[in-house]
Design a protein around this motif. Structure first.
Motif, short mmCIF file in Angstrom:
data_model
loop_
_atom_site.label_atom_id
_atom_site.label_comp_id
_atom_site.label_asym_id
_atom_site.label_seq_id
_atom_site.Cartn_x
_atom_site.Cartn_y
_atom_site.Cartn_z
N ALA A 96 -1.21 -7.94 -6.70
CA ALA A 96 -2.71 -7.14 -6.73
C ALA A 96 -2.97 -6.00 -5.76
O ALA A 96 -3.26 -5.13 -6.19
CB ALA A 96 -3.75 -8.36 -6.80
N LEU A 97 -2.50 -6.38 -4.48
CA LEU A 97 -2.73 -5.18 -3.39
C LEU A 97 -1.65 -3.99 -3.87
O LEU A 97 -2.11 -2.81 -3.79
CB LEU A 97 -2.59 -5.88 -2.31
CG LEU A 97 -3.39 -6.84 -1.67
CD1 LEU A 97 -3.24 -7.34 -0.35
CD2 LEU A 97 -4.71 -6.37 -1.59
N PHE A 98 -0.36 -4.44 -4.16
CA PHE A 98 0.40 -3.50 -4.40
C PHE A 98 0.10 -2.43 -5.61
O PHE A 98 0.39 -1.29 -5.67
CB PHE A 98 2.05 -4.15 -4.78
CG PHE A 98 2.98 -3.23 -5.14
CD1 PHE A 98 3.35 -2.56 -3.96
CD2 PHE A 98 3.60 -2.84 -6.25
CE1 PHE A 98 4.52 -1.72 -3.96
CE2 PHE A 98 4.56 -1.89 -6.47
CZ PHE A 98 5.16 -1.35 -5.43
N MET A 99 -0.69 -3.01 -6.72
CA MET A 99 -0.98 -2.24 -7.81
C MET A 99 -2.06 -1.42 -7.25
O MET A 99 -2.05 -0.06 -7.72
CB MET A 99 -1.77 -3.21 -8.98
CG MET A 99 -2.30 -2.41 -10.05
SD MET A 99 -3.13 -3.89 -10.97
CE MET A 99 -4.51 -4.24 -9.86
N PHE A 120 6.00 -11.38 6.78
CA PHE A 120 6.57 -10.17 6.96
C PHE A 120 6.33 -9.53 5.52
O PHE A 120 6.11 -8.10 5.30
CB PHE A 120 8.08 -10.27 6.91
CG PHE A 120 8.99 -9.08 6.68
CD1 PHE A 120 9.09 -8.12 7.88
CD2 PHE A 120 9.51 -8.50 5.39
CE1 PHE A 120 9.96 -7.07 7.65
CE2 PHE A 120 10.33 -7.60 5.41
CZ PHE A 120 10.54 -6.90 6.48
N SER A 121 6.20 -10.06 4.44
CA SER A 121 5.52 -9.68 3.09
C SER A 121 4.30 -8.93 3.17
O SER A 121 4.07 -7.85 2.65
CB SER A 121 5.94 -10.76 2.08
OG SER A 121 7.15 -11.33 2.13
N LEU A 122 3.65 -9.76 3.66
CA LEU A 122 2.11 -9.34 3.98
C LEU A 122 2.21 -7.85 4.71
O LEU A 122 1.35 -6.99 4.43
CB LEU A 122 1.23 -10.44 4.65
CG LEU A 122 -0.23 -9.87 4.74
CD1 LEU A 122 -1.04 -9.64 3.53
CD2 LEU A 122 -0.84 -11.03 5.27
N ALA A 123 2.96 -8.00 5.78
CA ALA A 123 2.84 -6.66 6.59
C ALA A 123 3.37 -5.42 5.85
O ALA A 123 2.87 -4.45 6.01
CB ALA A 123 3.42 -7.09 8.10
N GLY A 124 4.28 -5.76 5.19
CA GLY A 124 4.98 -4.65 4.45
C GLY A 124 3.94 -4.15 3.42
O GLY A 124 3.68 -2.92 3.32
N THR A 125 3.01 -5.00 2.78
CA THR A 125 2.04 -4.68 1.64
C THR A 125 1.10 -4.02 2.35
O THR A 125 0.64 -3.06 1.93
CB THR A 125 1.58 -5.78 0.96
OG1 THR A 125 2.84 -6.46 0.34
CG2 THR A 125 0.74 -5.38 -0.20
N LEU A 126 0.57 -4.36 3.23
CA LEU A 126 -0.53 -3.73 4.34
C LEU A 126 -0.11 -2.51 4.74
O LEU A 126 -0.86 -1.70 4.72
CB LEU A 126 -0.97 -4.54 5.50
CG LEU A 126 -1.67 -5.91 5.12
CD1 LEU A 126 -1.95 -6.74 6.23
CD2 LEU A 126 -2.93 -5.68 4.23
N LEU A 127 1.38 -2.33 5.16
CA LEU A 127 1.59 -0.97 5.43
C LEU A 127 1.61 0.10 4.19
O LEU A 127 1.23 1.19 4.51
CB LEU A 127 3.00 -1.04 6.00
CG LEU A 127 4.05 0.43 6.38
CD1 LEU A 127 2.98 0.89 7.44
CD2 LEU A 127 5.26 0.03 6.79
#
Length: 225
Positions: free
Chosen positions: A132-135, A200-207
């Motif tokens: 959802a965030l990636f979208m 790590f996945s969350l950090a990448g998405t937030l970046l």
């Protein structure tokens, strides 16, 4: 800070005005908890999370309605503050929607005697929040640049293409078999995903989210109202 807080209050008031829609979805989710199919609970997890995440797009549309942006940006806050507020609101509403839906799915598993641990349940649900965030990484800049209607058309086109590709899978048995095999493998290993991998996945998405915010800021700074 006062401008940021004021904008957040404004958007949460918009959200409260639409509460009937979300209460209906919650009611449907509650019914799915007592159903005999995990599909209903899983579908509501996705639908409720994505629905909450995309509500931020509705707030942008409401801001722009009847030339409201011209009045809004005459108030004592910067365009930078406006963009930051939209991304903070998107994070808050997405996380809250996901958490409610994930808890309902956990309740479903508990009521139906499934033995998945709470950790496994939330690990399996976590990619929904990241998706959802990636979208929103793409949807927020598109909406700020083109407006709500054109951005919605663009996203519908992307979804339409995805549906066509999914529909073509039965015509490609080897590819379909490989996709299903990979999905099953991911499901089987979900419980083995470690906290560092999740972080790590969350950090990448937030970046990516932050980079999207910089693009949105550049768009809104050049936009005339």
């Amino acid at each position: 800070m006062n401008g940021l807080l004021g904008l957040l209050i404004k958007d949460f008031k918009f959200f409260r005005a639409q509460r009937i829609f979300f209460l209906i979805i919650l009611a449907i989710a509650g019914i799915s908890v007592f159903s005999s199919s995990d599909f209903g609970a899983s579908f509501l997890l996705i639908y409720f999370t994505v629905g909450g995440a995309t509500f931020v797009i509705s707030t942008i549309g409401l801001d722009e309605a009847e030339n409201g942006s011209a009045f809004l940006f005459a108030l004592p806050f910067s365009r930078r503050t406006y963009v930051i507020e939209k991304y903070i609101f998107a994070l808050l509403i997405s996380a809250a929607s996901w958490l409610i839906a994930a808890l309902l799915r956990a309740l479903f598993l508990l009521l139906h005697g499934m033995t998945s641990s709470p950790y496994t349940v939330f690990v399996q649900a976590f990619p929904v929040l990241l998706s959802a965030l990636f979208m929103l990484v793409f949807l927020l800049p598109l909406t700020l640049h083109f407006g709500r209607e054109k951005a919605s058309i663009a996203m519908m086109a992307v979804v339409f293409l995805a549906v066509i590709l999914i529909g073509a899978l039965p015509q490609l048995p080897a590819l379909q078999s490989g996709v299903l095999r990979n999905i099953n493998l991911l499901a089987e290993t979900a419980a083995q995903i470690t906290v560092p991998v999740l972080l790590f996945s969350l950090a990448g998405t937030l970046l990516l989210f932050a980079l999207s915010g910089l693009i949105s800021l550049a768009i809104i700074e050049r936009k005339e109202f």
